[in-house]
Design a protein around this motif. Structure first.
Motif, PDB file in Angstrom:
ATOM      1  N   PHE A 174       6.876 139.316  73.785  1.00  0.00           N
ATOM      2  CA  PHE A 174       6.435 138.063  74.374  1.00  0.00           C
ATOM      3  C   PHE A 174       7.145 136.901  73.678  1.00  0.00           C
ATOM      4  O   PHE A 174       6.988 136.709  72.468  1.00  0.00           O
ATOM      5  N   VAL A 175       7.906 136.140  74.438  1.00  0.00           N
ATOM      6  CA  VAL A 175       8.669 135.010  73.899  1.00  0.00           C
ATOM      7  C   VAL A 175       7.960 133.718  74.271  1.00  0.00           C
ATOM      8  O   VAL A 175       7.798 133.408  75.455  1.00  0.00           O
ATOM      9  N   LYS A 176       7.557 132.965  73.264  1.00  0.00           N
ATOM     10  CA  LYS A 176       6.790 131.734  73.486  1.00  0.00           C
ATOM     11  C   LYS A 176       7.591 130.512  73.064  1.00  0.00           C
ATOM     12  O   LYS A 176       8.258 130.527  72.028  1.00  0.00           O
ATOM     13  N   GLU A 177       7.514 129.461  73.861  1.00  0.00           N
ATOM     14  CA  GLU A 177       8.137 128.206  73.462  1.00  0.00           C
ATOM     15  C   GLU A 177       7.314 127.571  72.345  1.00  0.00           C
ATOM     16  O   GLU A 177       6.085 127.515  72.419  1.00  0.00           O
ATOM     17  N   LEU A 178       8.003 127.093  71.311  1.00  0.00           N
ATOM     18  CA  LEU A 178       7.330 126.528  70.144  1.00  0.00           C
ATOM     19  C   LEU A 178       7.326 125.003  70.200  1.00  0.00           C
ATOM     20  O   LEU A 178       8.198 124.385  70.816  1.00  0.00           O
ATOM     21  N   SER A 179       6.356 124.427  69.520  1.00  0.00           N
ATOM     22  CA  SER A 179       6.258 122.972  69.413  1.00  0.00           C
ATOM     23  C   SER A 179       6.388 122.569  67.946  1.00  0.00           C
ATOM     24  O   SER A 179       6.517 123.420  67.057  1.00  0.00           O
ATOM     25  N   ARG A 180       6.333 121.267  67.691  1.00  0.00           N
ATOM     26  CA  ARG A 180       6.464 120.789  66.309  1.00  0.00           C
ATOM     27  C   ARG A 180       5.339 121.301  65.417  1.00  0.00           C
ATOM     28  O   ARG A 180       5.470 121.325  64.203  1.00  0.00           O
ATOM     29  N   ARG A 181       4.227 121.737  66.011  1.00  0.00           N
ATOM     30  CA  ARG A 181       3.131 122.282  65.217  1.00  0.00           C
ATOM     31  C   ARG A 181       3.503 123.608  64.558  1.00  0.00           C
ATOM     32  O   ARG A 181       2.790 124.075  63.657  1.00  0.00           O
ATOM     33  N   ALA A 182       4.611 124.205  64.992  1.00  0.00           N
ATOM     34  CA  ALA A 182       5.037 125.494  64.432  1.00  0.00           C
ATOM     35  C   ALA A 182       6.013 125.333  63.271  1.00  0.00           C
ATOM     36  O   ALA A 182       6.560 126.322  62.780  1.00  0.00           O
ATOM     37  N   ARG A 183       6.221 124.116  62.798  1.00  0.00           N
ATOM     38  CA  ARG A 183       7.228 123.898  61.748  1.00  0.00           C
ATOM     39  C   ARG A 183       6.958 124.745  60.503  1.00  0.00           C
ATOM     40  O   ARG A 183       7.888 125.300  59.899  1.00  0.00           O
ATOM     41  N   LYS A 184       5.695 124.829  60.071  1.00  0.00           N
ATOM     42  CA  LYS A 184       5.390 125.590  58.853  1.00  0.00           C
ATOM     43  C   LYS A 184       5.749 127.062  59.028  1.00  0.00           C
ATOM     44  O   LYS A 184       6.306 127.688  58.120  1.00  0.00           O
ATOM     45  N   ARG A 185       5.428 127.624  60.179  1.00  0.00           N
ATOM     46  CA  ARG A 185       5.763 129.025  60.430  1.00  0.00           C
ATOM     47  C   ARG A 185       7.271 129.209  60.572  1.00  0.00           C
ATOM     48  O   ARG A 185       7.832 130.228  60.158  1.00  0.00           O
ATOM     49  N   LEU A 186       7.936 128.234  61.171  1.00  0.00           N
ATOM     50  CA  LEU A 186       9.396 128.286  61.250  1.00  0.00           C
ATOM     51  C   LEU A 186      10.017 128.288  59.861  1.00  0.00           C
ATOM     52  O   LEU A 186      10.936 129.070  59.574  1.00  0.00           O
ATOM     53  N   LEU A 187       9.499 127.438  58.995  1.00  0.00           N
ATOM     54  CA  LEU A 187      10.038 127.361  57.640  1.00  0.00           C
ATOM     55  C   LEU A 187       9.842 128.685  56.904  1.00  0.00           C
ATOM     56  O   LEU A 187      10.760 129.173  56.231  1.00  0.00           O
ATOM     57  N   ARG A 188       8.662 129.272  57.036  1.00  0.00           N
ATOM     58  CA  ARG A 188       8.410 130.562  56.383  1.00  0.00           C
ATOM     59  C   ARG A 188       9.363 131.634  56.908  1.00  0.00           C
ATOM     60  O   ARG A 188       9.855 132.475  56.143  1.00  0.00           O
ATOM     61  N   HIS A 189       9.626 131.603  58.201  1.00  0.00           N
ATOM     62  CA  HIS A 189      10.540 132.582  58.794  1.00  0.00           C
ATOM     63  C   HIS A 189      11.940 132.456  58.207  1.00  0.00           C
ATOM     64  O   HIS A 189      12.539 133.449  57.770  1.00  0.00           O
ATOM     65  N   PHE A 190      12.463 131.244  58.180  1.00  0.00           N
ATOM     66  CA  PHE A 190      13.837 131.054  57.702  1.00  0.00           C
ATOM     67  C   PHE A 190      13.964 131.285  56.201  1.00  0.00           C
ATOM     68  O   PHE A 190      14.966 131.838  55.735  1.00  0.00           O
ATOM     69  N   LEU A 191      12.968 130.882  55.436  1.00  0.00           N
ATOM     70  CA  LEU A 191      13.033 131.096  53.993  1.00  0.00           C
ATOM     71  C   LEU A 191      12.968 132.575  53.637  1.00  0.00           C
ATOM     72  O   LEU A 191      13.442 132.983  52.570  1.00  0.00           O
ATOM     73  N   ALA A 192      12.390 133.380  54.524  1.00  0.00           N
ATOM     74  CA  ALA A 192      12.287 134.817  54.265  1.00  0.00           C
ATOM     75  C   ALA A 192      13.597 135.555  54.545  1.00  0.00           C
ATOM     76  O   ALA A 192      13.733 136.728  54.167  1.00  0.00           O
ATOM     77  N   LEU A 193      14.560 134.895  55.179  1.00  0.00           N
ATOM     78  CA  LEU A 193      15.839 135.537  55.465  1.00  0.00           C
ATOM     79  C   LEU A 193      16.605 135.800  54.178  1.00  0.00           C
ATOM     80  O   LEU A 193      16.642 134.962  53.275  1.00  0.00           O
ATOM     81  N   SER A 194      17.235 136.953  54.102  1.00  0.00           N
ATOM     82  CA  SER A 194      18.051 137.282  52.937  1.00  0.00           C
ATOM     83  C   SER A 194      19.331 136.449  52.940  1.00  0.00           C
ATOM     84  O   SER A 194      19.648 135.779  53.939  1.00  0.00           O
ATOM     85  N   SER A 195      20.075 136.512  51.855  1.00  0.00           N
ATOM     86  CA  SER A 195      21.333 135.757  51.779  1.00  0.00           C
ATOM     87  C   SER A 195      22.296 136.192  52.880  1.00  0.00           C
ATOM     88  O   SER A 195      22.951 135.356  53.515  1.00  0.00           O
ATOM     89  N   GLY A 196      22.354 137.508  53.123  1.00  0.00           N
ATOM     90  CA  GLY A 196      23.230 138.000  54.180  1.00  0.00           C
ATOM     91  C   GLY A 196      22.806 137.518  55.551  1.00  0.00           C
ATOM     92  O   GLY A 196      23.644 137.156  56.382  1.00  0.00           O
ATOM     93  N   ASP A 197      21.510 137.488  55.791  1.00  0.00           N
ATOM     94  CA  ASP A 197      20.998 137.019  57.084  1.00  0.00           C
ATOM     95  C   ASP A 197      21.204 135.518  57.257  1.00  0.00           C
ATOM     96  O   ASP A 197      21.456 135.049  58.367  1.00  0.00           O
ATOM     97  N   ARG A 198      21.076 134.780  56.163  1.00  0.00           N
ATOM     98  CA  ARG A 198      21.333 133.337  56.248  1.00  0.00           C
ATOM     99  C   ARG A 198      22.799 133.079  56.582  1.00  0.00           C
ATOM    100  O   ARG A 198      23.122 132.158  57.337  1.00  0.00           O
ATOM    101  N   LEU A 199      23.682 133.894  56.028  1.00  0.00           N
ATOM    102  CA  LEU A 199      25.105 133.752  56.326  1.00  0.00           C
ATOM    103  C   LEU A 199      25.370 133.993  57.811  1.00  0.00           C
ATOM    104  O   LEU A 199      26.094 133.233  58.455  1.00  0.00           O
ATOM    105  N   LEU A 200      24.760 135.045  58.352  1.00  0.00           N
ATOM    106  CA  LEU A 200      24.951 135.354  59.765  1.00  0.00           C
ATOM    107  C   LEU A 200      24.310 134.302  60.660  1.00  0.00           C
ATOM    108  O   LEU A 200      24.847 133.952  61.714  1.00  0.00           O
ATOM    109  N   ARG A 201      23.169 133.792  60.256  1.00  0.00           N
ATOM    110  CA  ARG A 201      22.441 132.828  61.099  1.00  0.00           C
ATOM    111  C   ARG A 201      23.092 131.453  61.113  1.00  0.00           C
ATOM    112  O   ARG A 201      23.231 130.818  62.164  1.00  0.00           O
ATOM    113  N   PHE A 202      23.494 130.973  59.932  1.00  0.00           N
ATOM    114  CA  PHE A 202      23.987 129.593  59.827  1.00  0.00           C
ATOM    115  C   PHE A 202      25.483 129.488  59.554  1.00  0.00           C
ATOM    116  O   PHE A 202      26.011 128.383  59.524  1.00  0.00           O
ATOM    117  N   GLY A 203      26.156 130.603  59.322  1.00  0.00           N
ATOM    118  CA  GLY A 203      27.579 130.553  59.015  1.00  0.00           C
ATOM    119  C   GLY A 203      27.870 130.342  57.558  1.00  0.00           C
ATOM    120  O   GLY A 203      29.030 130.395  57.132  1.00  0.00           O
TER     121      GLY A 203
END
Length: 236
Positions: free
Chosen positions: A34-63
């Motif tokens: 289930f893919v849900k559109e997110l709003s600004r209220r999801a910023r905290k969960r977004l931050l937790r998601h991105f901070l949990a990415l490994s160094s390799g995943d951050r490289l792939l995600r952001f270049g």
């Protein structure tokens, strides 16, 4: 914006994750997502998601391997009034996958501007949590982004990634995207058909179902928390 590793597990060892549900045991490797559109209220969960990415995943995600501070700044600067962000939640309301669809004037992407007469183009980036690899989360986020583009009168979807990102290359080829490789990086473009009643209805139904799924998970989580606070009930 790029995709983290989303490799497919063997058929004999399908993933087991409470965030998605399979309707057919023979298709356990491709559960319902289930893919849900997110709003600004999801910023905290977004931050937790991105901070949990490994160094390799951050490289792939952001270049590049972004620091925690830069990731925090990125999340804080997401403009939900301009861009669209999609997410896939698990039963604990943790984001398993995030897709960021950024809209820009076609002049902002010279390599794309020649291929469209529309005023805007869209760039898509996606990341998938390590616990949700192999379930098609990245593909579903991409499909949802493509439908949104069609329905807002955008005919060109653009993605940029490292050439070594095999999963992103697979999704791009599967979608029929034109791919240009240069100096270890790749640009992919997808020409989209115009919106029609079916695409509008499809997006509306997908969002409604995803919202119902999210509401059910949120209410169940609140109920379990309330029950856990009752006297005489042992909390897990």
């Amino acid at each position: 914006m790029t995709l983290t590793n989303d490799s497919t597990p063997s058929a004999g060892n399908p993933p087991n994750n409470p965030g998605v549900a399979s309707t057919d045991k023979s298709k356990a490797a491709r559960p319902t997502i289930f893919v849900k559109e997110l709003s600004r209220r999801a910023r905290k969960r977004l931050l937790r998601h991105f901070l949990a990415l490994s160094s390799g995943d951050r490289l792939l995600r952001f270049g590049s391997v972004l620091s925690d501070d830069l990731i925090t700044r990125y999340v804080e600067n997401i403009d939900f009034s301009r861009d669209t962000v999609f997410g896939v939640y698990d039963s604990k309301l943790r984001l398993l996958g995030v897709g960021h669809l950024a809209f820009a004037p076609r002049e902002a992407l010279p390599s794309v501007s020649a291929s469209t007469t529309k005023e805007r183009v869209a760039e898509f980036g996606v990341s998938v949590d390590a616990s949700a690899r192999g379930m098609g989360v990245g593909s579903r986020l991409f499909e949802r982004a493509a439908i949104r583009c069609r329905n807002v009168d955008i005919d060109t979807l653009y993605m940029h990634c490292l050439s070594s990102n095999k999963v992103m290359m697979h999704i791009a080829k599967k979608a029929g995207m034109a791919i240009h490789r240069d100096y270890g990086e790749a640009d992919a473009y997808l020409k989209l058909p115009p919106a029609n009643p079916a695409s509008v209805l499809q997006e509306a139904v997908q969002e409604q179902v995803a919202t119902l799924d999210y509401t059910f998970k949120a209410n169940l989580r609140a109920l379990l928390k309330w029950l856990g606070n009752l006297p005489g009930i042992k909390r897990d």
